[in-house]
Design an enzyme around this catalytic site. Sequence first.
Site, PDB file in Angstrom:
ATOM      1  N   PRO A   2       0.816  -1.217   0.000  1.00 29.81           N
ATOM      2  CG  PRO A   2      -0.158  -1.165   2.105  1.00 29.81           C
ATOM      3  CD  PRO A   2       0.686  -2.001   1.218  1.00 29.81           C
ATOM      4  CD  GLU A   3       3.444   3.495  -3.973  1.00 34.62           C
ATOM      5  OE1 GLU A   3       3.393   4.722  -4.185  1.00 34.62           O
ATOM      6  OE2 GLU A   3       4.087   2.712  -4.688  1.00 34.62           O
TER       7      GLU A   3
END
Length: 289
Positions: A2-3
């Site tokens: 996840p960013e």
Amino acid sequence: MPELPEVETVMRGLEPVMMGQKIRYADIRRPDLRWPFPENMSQRLIGAKIVRLHRRSKYILCDLDSGETLLIHLGMSGRMTISHAGNESEDLLGNFQYKPSIPAKHDHVILDMQGGARISFNDARRFGAMDLIDTKNLFDHKLIKSLGPEPLGNEFNTPYLYSKLKGKAAPIKSALLDQRIVSGLGNIYVCESLWRAGINPKRLSGKVSRKKIDVLVPFIRDVLREAISAGGSSLRDHRQANGDLGYFQHSFAVYGREGKKCNSVNCSELIKRIIQSGRSSFYCSKCQK
Ligand SMILES: [Zn+2]
């Protein structure tokens, strides 16, 4: 992995079931994730009310009315899932007889909220983290203290980025991944921003002109904002599905497109992939100089 936009999406997905609500029960199902959980974590969470949800870089921060903040980091593979009372339990309101999901493998922390939602933190690879911090000392926490400005905040602008890149020998790609320079940017969105700005990921930081930085900064904001907005739409779909927050389908211009035709109008070049500091960089050698 996840960013920033995925983390923002998870946080927004948690808002309606967490904000202003008390944690009715906290089930901590193992002693640690990446690091040990704080002492008496369950007791410190039970009965506490969430008074604010916010994000710093890739950390979700839940301020509690107990004066502590619950920090959540999704790591590489962390997922938050929300399960709700089934419709049939509506007539049992007040009895807490909702039908929460049965804990799945790798559900390491489960929070049952006053309103009936069960929030499960699932992390197969256990690179995620949770901590409890004194809210007043939050920004001195070891994970947060040295973070650079938020890419969507006002502090991140052309003069700032220019001053940070000036004289730097590292490639622009690595500099943008350096969390002390700008926090929360990851591999995917750096590749996308550099493609839009026409900057080669191998270009040395100190050799990027101020004019180019002026083009780059708004593109960084654009790619993040577009992804956050895509996450928002995915949230609406996911709510009807399995309650899994934050992982959504994107279409990228360069990321993951090695050997495919560049998306730029009038360019027939094929996207290249190189490895920089152990991470894949995707770029067009014709459009990005
Ligand atoms: Zn191209």
